[in-house]
Design a protein around this motif. Structure first.
Motif, PDB file in Angstrom:
ATOM      1  N   ILE A  97     168.132   7.281  58.844  1.00 39.81           N
ATOM      2  CA  ILE A  97     169.154   8.243  59.256  1.00 39.81           C
ATOM      3  C   ILE A  97     168.598   9.147  60.344  1.00 39.81           C
ATOM      4  CG2 ILE A  97     170.410  10.289  58.439  1.00 39.81           C
ATOM      5  CD1 ILE A  97     171.019   8.760  55.892  1.00 39.81           C
ATOM      6  N   GLY A  98     167.288   9.277  60.392  1.00 47.76           N
ATOM      7  CA  GLY A  98     166.652  10.069  61.438  1.00 47.76           C
ATOM      8  C   GLY A  98     166.229  11.460  61.000  1.00 47.76           C
ATOM      9  N   LEU A  99     166.141  11.657  59.701  1.00 51.79           N
ATOM     10  CA  LEU A  99     165.725  12.967  59.209  1.00 51.79           C
ATOM     11  C   LEU A  99     164.210  13.021  59.032  1.00 51.79           C
ATOM     12  CD1 LEU A  99     168.455  13.502  56.470  1.00 51.79           C
ATOM     13  CD2 LEU A  99     168.351  14.573  58.723  1.00 51.79           C
ATOM     14  N   ARG A 100     163.630  14.137  59.397  1.00 54.67           N
ATOM     15  CA  ARG A 100     162.202  14.380  59.183  1.00 54.67           C
ATOM     16  C   ARG A 100     162.066  14.980  57.789  1.00 54.67           C
ATOM     17  NH1 ARG A 100     158.837  18.738  59.715  1.00 54.67           N
ATOM     18  NH2 ARG A 100     160.562  20.052  60.388  1.00 54.67           N
ATOM     19  N   TYR A 101     161.173  14.400  56.980  1.00 55.82           N
ATOM     20  CA  TYR A 101     161.042  14.859  55.605  1.00 55.82           C
ATOM     21  C   TYR A 101     159.586  15.048  55.205  1.00 55.82           C
ATOM     22  CZ  TYR A 101     159.758  10.065  54.385  1.00 55.82           C
ATOM     23  OH  TYR A 101     159.137   8.847  54.314  1.00 55.82           O
TER      24      TYR A 101
END
Length: 102
Positions: A22-26
């Motif tokens: 999705i392109g989220l930094r976690y």
């Protein structure tokens, strides 16, 4: 996919992949004392918990969620019960689209 802890469950590994796609930094296994959450998205103060197919959400989990939501680090929590990456991405997209703007 980046390195994940060896003791991650298959669901947590799939969820990490879904979050990345999705392109989220976690941050995985993020500590918000005295708790550790599965995934934390610092940019939007979001906690994502892999709850397994049965889900947790026991009285203890509801207490933890209430504590986390009272923290300045957390605005929202998403619980994922889905098994496949595709199902998880759908659940994440649905949840992300209804998050209130802060």
């Amino acid at each position: 996919m980046r390195y994940l802890p060896r003791d991650y469950t298959p669901q947590e590994k799939q969820l990490a992949l879904a979050i990345e796609n999705i392109g989220l930094r976690y941050v995985e296994q993020f500590e918000i004392y005295p708790y550790t959450v599965d995934f934390y998205i610092p940019d939007i103060k979001l906690v994502i918990e892999a709850d397994g197919t049965y889900g947790h959400l026991s009285k203890r989990d509801r207490k933890r969620d209430a504590f986390l939501l009272g923290s300045e680090d957390v605005d929202n929590i998403i619980h994922i019960k889905e098994k496949t990456e595709k199902e998880m991405k759908i659940k994440l997209w649905e949840a992300l689209t209804i998050l209130p703007e802060k």
